[in-house]
Write an enzyme that holds these catalytic residues in place. Sequence first.
Site, PDB file in Angstrom:
ATOM      1  N   GLY A  75       0.810  -1.225   0.000  1.00 32.20           N
ATOM      2  CA  GLY A  75       0.000   0.000   0.000  1.00 32.20           C
ATOM      3  C   GLY A  75       0.832   1.258   0.000  1.00 32.20           C
ATOM      4  O   GLY A  75       0.362   2.311  -0.457  1.00 32.20           O
ATOM      5  N   ALA A 120       6.325  15.979 -34.443  1.00 33.40           N
ATOM      6  CA  ALA A 120       7.077  16.437 -33.280  1.00 33.40           C
ATOM      7  C   ALA A 120       7.209  17.970 -33.289  1.00 33.40           C
ATOM      8  O   ALA A 120       7.286  18.599 -32.232  1.00 33.40           O
ATOM      9  CB  ALA A 120       8.443  15.772 -33.237  1.00 33.40           C
TER      10      ALA A 120
END
Length: 510
Positions: free
Chosen positions: A170, A405
Amino acid sequence: MQHILDELEKRREQARKGGGDRRIASQHAKGKLTARERIDLLLDEGSFEEFDMFVEHRATEFGMAEQKIPGDGVVTGWGTVNGRVVFVFSKDFTVFGGSLSGAHAKKIVKLYEQAAKVGSPVIGLFDAGGARIQEGVEALAGYADIFLANTLYSGVIPQIAVIMGPCAGGDVYSPAIMDFIFMVKDTSYMYVTGPDVVKTVTNEDVSHEELGGYRVHALKSGVAEGAFENDLEALTQVRRLIDFLPLSNREKPPVRESFDDPDRQEPSLDSLVPANPNKPYDMKELIYKIVDEADFFEISKDWAKNIVCGFARMDGEPIGIVANQPQVLAGVLDIDAARKAARFVRFCDAYNIPIVTLVDVPGFMPGTKQEQGALIKHGAKLLFAYAEATVPKITLITRKAYGGAYDVMSSKHIRGDFNYAWPTAEIAVMGAKGAVEIIFRADLNDPEAIAAREAEYKQRFANPFVAASLGYIDDVIMPHGTRRRIVRALKSLKGKQLSNPWKKHDNIPL
Ligand code: HXC
């Protein structure tokens, strides 16, 4: 009266001892500092004020009723970093392995709520064995309460995680939601499930280090934004990072007096870009030469090195820099580079930090590996992040800006404010050779004709002037004057106001 004061001091002393001398010695023997020693190094001397020092867990099963240690495995409170208020929680591995109980979780959530109210960052120092096994669902509930706080205050207050020991189960998801994760080399590791579970499920034999050490996360997975040699270096570097950041999204980034001439010229930049367009050069040289005092805090330095991200200052104003790195894979955009830069751009936008983008990019990475890995969605993350960003955006194309790009790297079309190019810039759909081989396929058997076509294509597009004539480049600037021009652009953008259409939230391609 005196005995009451003595009682308080006694209780404090007991709480400060955590799990006791034996466990503290064992912590030190592993090369790790204790939770409180770490806080002392992180914060300005004497500035720490602790909350909830006497909180204890309320579990009774498995003999827990008899085992209570004040503080319950996490030290929480606030202090200052160079005079600015920050909130800290530091897991105490000497107390039940730093594991998380319901009470421990409540301390962290309380800290978050206070930090958000005040508008100050939260720094979490992790060194823990996950959920308190004796508590069961109380611990799971506690984690979820923390994840909710991490999420609700994401984009409100900066959140920094430093992994300084085990970070398992966790414990990993809180850092994952936070803004930056730093690890300490050789003493820290992060994984969802540990080596024993891995062995049971997949029959793989793997060590803690191989499964989740810094080499995995700072070099391969990109989960961590950096790794440092030891506790001291990690905490010193977090202090340095905090100096670049506003305390919350309600603030402007902190301006610091600069002793670096804003008009400083750098003649050596005029020869940074090699004459041969296929030769690499180090984009970091440009960064170091234009920012104040060559002070650059790099994010994810050892992962997706084909793009460089980090914080710096220009005439005292913090900026985020995103730069293609021609030295690594020719600066191509691939999945990792897009993920790295997209998250960085979003952080800057959330915290009002102007973005300076330095472009030398031959396009997106071709190949089955990239396509099967969802380059389309990952590349779109960066496009989306730039397009939605409303902070000042300054772009400089030093050499190649090819194909999609070009659009993605903070182009004019997605609301770049100042788009500059050096005279060496080449803005085109693709490199001349590739272009000619497609549009003049019929001439492929005639090398002379192809060479002539290539020269023609280069002459037309291997320069910034076509884009400049269309207004997509605001100005073609001299490399040596780059610092001055960017400083001036940042100044002129100080009053920038821009907002996006109302929405509940966007749907970034995750
Ligand atoms: C209670 C724990 C603990 C835990 C460690 N301790 N982990 N106590 N709950 N989760 C205690 C040990 O009993 C020991 O107590 C002390 O901490 C130090 O632990 P050691 O094992 O001696 O230390 P070390 O050899 O350094 O190993 C560290 C470790 C190991 C690798 C982290 O302790 C470990 O594997 N712990 C369990 C990890 C785990 O499976 N956690 C649950 C994950 S599931 P004494 O008294 O001897 O000092 C999870 C689900 C949440 O977190 C999901 C939410 C989404």
